[in-house]
Design an enzyme around this catalytic site. Structure first.
Site, PDB file in Angstrom:
ATOM      1  N   GLU A  50     -96.057  53.147 -16.891  1.00  0.00           N
ATOM      2  CA  GLU A  50     -94.869  53.492 -17.204  1.00  0.00           C
ATOM      3  C   GLU A  50     -94.634  54.874 -17.263  1.00  0.00           C
ATOM      4  O   GLU A  50     -93.568  55.755 -17.064  1.00  0.00           O
ATOM      5  CB  GLU A  50     -94.582  52.651 -18.581  1.00  0.00           C
ATOM      6  CG  GLU A  50     -94.183  51.154 -18.431  1.00  0.00           C
ATOM      7  CD  GLU A  50     -92.589  51.153 -17.797  1.00  0.00           C
ATOM      8  OE1 GLU A  50     -91.750  51.948 -17.438  1.00  0.00           O
ATOM      9  OE2 GLU A  50     -91.952  49.499 -18.115  1.00  0.00           O
ATOM     10  N   ASN A  54     -91.995  57.407 -15.359  1.00  0.00           N
ATOM     11  CA  ASN A  54     -91.505  58.881 -16.068  1.00  0.00           C
ATOM     12  C   ASN A  54     -91.870  60.263 -15.199  1.00  0.00           C
ATOM     13  O   ASN A  54     -91.502  60.984 -15.438  1.00  0.00           O
ATOM     14  CB  ASN A  54     -91.706  58.800 -17.403  1.00  0.00           C
ATOM     15  CG  ASN A  54     -90.754  57.725 -17.890  1.00  0.00           C
ATOM     16  OD1 ASN A  54     -90.607  56.973 -17.908  1.00  0.00           O
ATOM     17  ND2 ASN A  54     -91.261  57.119 -19.590  1.00  0.00           N
ATOM     18  N   ARG A 103     -82.268  53.597 -11.094  1.00  0.00           N
ATOM     19  CA  ARG A 103     -82.102  51.716 -11.124  1.00  0.00           C
ATOM     20  C   ARG A 103     -82.258  51.094 -10.519  1.00  0.00           C
ATOM     21  O   ARG A 103     -82.155  49.842 -10.717  1.00  0.00           O
ATOM     22  CB  ARG A 103     -80.387  52.135 -12.429  1.00  0.00           C
ATOM     23  CG  ARG A 103     -80.401  52.746 -12.841  1.00  0.00           C
ATOM     24  CD  ARG A 103     -79.831  52.383 -14.126  1.00  0.00           C
ATOM     25  NE  ARG A 103     -79.948  52.648 -15.641  1.00  0.00           N
ATOM     26  CZ  ARG A 103     -79.288  53.432 -15.957  1.00  0.00           C
ATOM     27  NH1 ARG A 103     -78.272  54.079 -15.147  1.00  0.00           N
ATOM     28  NH2 ARG A 103     -79.110  54.496 -16.818  1.00  0.00           N
TER      29      ARG A 103
END
Ligand SMILES: Nc1ncnc2c1ncn2[C@@H]1O[C@H](COP(=O)(O)OP(=O)(O)O)[C@@H](O)[C@H]1O
Ligand SMILES: [Mg+2]
Lengths: 145, 114
Positions: A50, A54, A103
């Site tokens: 994660e 980022n 996304r």
């Protein structure tokens, strides 16, 4: 402080979606080969993945440093990027500034920082707007070695 | 349920891991959101997703799922399949849509993660 058994740094390229996640995959192999117990390993690689995503999504570049001691595994992820203006807000589940492109990759649902918090024993995020962000995570090893 | 049974039931094509179809899965994690997979998977699930990029396999590896099933006939690139083989993650694809897949597997006794 327990003695360091391993310290290794990895470069992360911003916006390189092809390679995004590669460093975390590599870390998984390194730590598995060292015999780190599965539950802690799993938590650590989720945090790493994660954090790496980022950096790829929001920053220009970054460095992930892995530090292993007898007691815990630590991650330091430092990036050069826009920084996070409101860290508390960034930690809210569902909060995201991700673009449509991100996304479509399956990220940008605002669950990254919450996932990192859930899977680490200590998590610290420091950020300076216009400069970059530092994420420090600690995962304790279940001592049975 | 064995992956080989899932292949039969959902009329899957196997793109990777033909030799691992005796692997058993008891739970399913289904999402197009990779963070959601990471948040809910506990390891050794069947992961169902409509997202066929390289991150889907990276997420499968990080989450420690036992196999990946791509829905609605979406076919990953060769390099994605090669990467799955390298990570030894079986990959199946079916023409069925997510809702139908989940309904069918649920009726056969598989459970979701929560
Ligand atoms: N390294 C970073 N640099 C700049 N902004 C960041 C960074 N990490 C997180 N953020 C900000 O925090 C928000 C929430 O992050 P996260 O919980 O990982 O969710 P997501 O990445 O899905 O948006 C991001 O949308 C972004 O605005
Ligand atoms: Mg994120």
């Amino acid at each position: 402080m327990a003695a360091e058994l391993l310290r290794e740094s990895f470069e992360i390229q911003g916006r390189n979606y092809d390679k995004a996640g590669e460093v975390s995959g590599e870390i998984k192999v390194i730590l598995r080969d060292l015999g780190i117990e599965a539950a802690s390993l799993r938590r650590l690689v989720i945090v790493a993945f994660e954090a790496e995503m980022n950096v790829v999504m929001y920053a220009r570049r970054g460095t992930l440093t892995l530090i292993l001691t007898e007691e815990d595994v630590n991650l330091e992820v430092r990036d050069e990027g826009p920084g996070i203006p409101d860290i508390e807000l960034a930690f809210k589940e569902g909060y995201s500034t991700a673009s449509d492109e991100m996304r479509e990759l399956g990220f940008g649902f605002g669950m990254g920082l919450p996932n990192m918090k859930k899977n680490s024993d200590e998590l610290k995020v420091e950020s300076e707007v216009g400069k970059g962000t530092l994420v420090v995570a600690k995962i304790r090893l279940n001592s049975n070695a | 349920m064995k992956l080989s049974e899932i292949r039969e039931i959902l009329q899957c094509e196997v793109l990777a891991g033909e030799e691992d179809l005796q692997v058993e899965v008891h739970q399913v994690v289904a999402s197009d959101g990779m963070s959601e997979i990471l948040a809910f998977a506990k390891s050794k699930e069947l992961m169902i997703t409509g997202l066929t990029n390289i991150q889907s396999i990276r997420t499968a590896d990080i989450a420690g799922v036992s196999a990946v099933l791509y829905c609605r006939g979406k076919r990953p690139d060769k390099k994605v399949i090669e990467f799955a083989k390298q990570k030894r993650i079986p990959v199946l694809i079916t023409q069925m849509v997510m809702f139908d897949i989940c309904g069918i597997l649920y009726n056969k006794g598989l459970k979701g993660v929560s």
